[in-house]
Design a protein around this motif. Structure first.
Motif, short mmCIF file in Angstrom:
data_model
loop_
_atom_site.label_atom_id
_atom_site.label_comp_id
_atom_site.label_asym_id
_atom_site.label_seq_id
_atom_site.Cartn_x
_atom_site.Cartn_y
_atom_site.Cartn_z
N ARG A 243 -4.64 5.95 -6.61
CA ARG A 243 -5.06 4.75 -5.87
C ARG A 243 -6.53 4.86 -5.47
N GLY B 85 -1.94 -2.38 -5.71
CA GLY B 85 -3.01 -1.40 -5.69
C GLY B 85 -3.86 -1.39 -6.95
N ASN C 248 0.81 -1.22 0.00
CA ASN C 248 0.00 0.00 0.00
C ASN C 248 0.85 1.27 0.00
#
Length: 315
Positions: free
Chosen positions: A32, A149, A6
């Motif tokens: 994202r 992602g 992340n």
């Protein structure tokens, strides 16, 4: 130290978007996205009596807690490279000339990467797959690929994605099969309804590059056991993928060097030589691991048999 999945907030992709007026490729800046916890409804069967204890759980398994740090703010820049394959909902390319926050990343920290680009009419399917990668975070790098992602960018009226025309889908229907089960077992999330109607968004998954797909021809028993164990791992999370078992969805663990190490399964403690990919048709269920493994067994045996026959016919 391996880059957390992340850590990346923005990706800039070269070679993905074209200006219709000038016919020149322009950089695409994608941000994202976060999948809502309720994006995918559970396929829940009520347990009628205690005799079903071996088959059904009282509720679907909860998502295991994340072990990732707080989301990062890194920016990744890469160029679309070799075409790797495509399917119902996505087109996969290698990335090269990758830079992270302006510098070339350490290959022992960031693996080789690929992008899975959603077809223009399959945005909901890719969002659904992103949800399952989040759901199976504990299996990333073990039974499934590491996912860095899900990213999207809205296209302007004069922008298009050449890959959509260069690699058209065999099935051109507008119906999004990935939402069929969601409609059957629950209310389709409003974000998904909106996404299924749009054709002006580029949506991608950023994934660890894996090795070649499962070959046609006879497989050693050790490979069959290892591949079967991938599905055993997924079963522990209550996830069913029985309707999409095929060789194209089984890839070898990364073959290049250096690469990030394969992690042991948190359930079987096996270090796999293979990975399961493609979760657009997966379902979250309250079936027990025993029942799911029982459901997988004949389908896996059929896949191995068909692959051996196909290999004999087309050596």
């Amino acid at each position: 130290m391996a880059l957390p999945q992340n850590a990346i907030k923005i990706i800039t992709l070269e070679g993905v978007v074209e200006n219709n007026a000038t016919h020149k490729l322009i950089p695409a800046v994608l941000h994202r996205m976060t999948t809502p916890l309720n994006l995918v409804p559970s396929c829940y069967d009520p347990r009628p009596d205690p005799s079903w204890a071996k088959t059904l759980l009282e509720s679907v398994p909860e998502r295991p807690p994340s072990h990732l740090p707080p989301p990062g703010t890194s920016q990744l820049h890469g160029h679309l490279a070799g075409f790797l394959g495509d399917g119902r909902s996505g087109i996969v390319f290698e990335l090269d000339n990758v830079q992270l926050d302006g510098s070339t990343p350490d290959p022992c920290s960031v693996p080789r990467l690929v992008v899975k680009i959603a077809r223009s009419n399959r945005l909901a399917a890719l969002a659904r797959e992103a949800w399952f990668y989040d759901e199976m975070e504990c299996l990333q790098g073990s039974s499934i690929a590491r996912c860095y992602g899900w990213f999207e960018m809205e296209l302007s009226p004069h922008e298009t994605v050449p890959a959509w025309e260069a690699h058209p889908a065999e099935d051109t229907t507008e119906e999004d099969y990935a939402l069929d089960d969601d409609k059957m077992f629950g209310t389709v999330h409003p974000d998904q309804l909106a996404r299924s109607a749009r054709r002006d968004v580029i949506s991608v998954l950023l994934l660890e590059q894996l090795g070649p797909r499962m070959p046609l021809g006879p497989l050693p028993e050790s490979a069959k056991t290892d591949i079967t164990s991938l599905y055993e791992d997924i079963s522990h999370l209550g996830i069913a993928v029985v309707q999409d078992i095929r060789p194209q969805n089984i890839l070898q663990a990364p073959q290049y060097q250096p690469c990030l190490p394969s992690l042991p399964s948190p359930f079987t403690h096996r270090v796999h030589s293979w990975r399961k990919i493609d979760f657009e048709l997966a379902m979250k269920t309250n079936l027990t691991p025993w029942q799911l493994s029982t459901d997988y067994k004949p389908e896996l045996e059929r896949m191995f048999e068909d692959a051996e026959l196909d290999g004999a016919e087309d050596p």
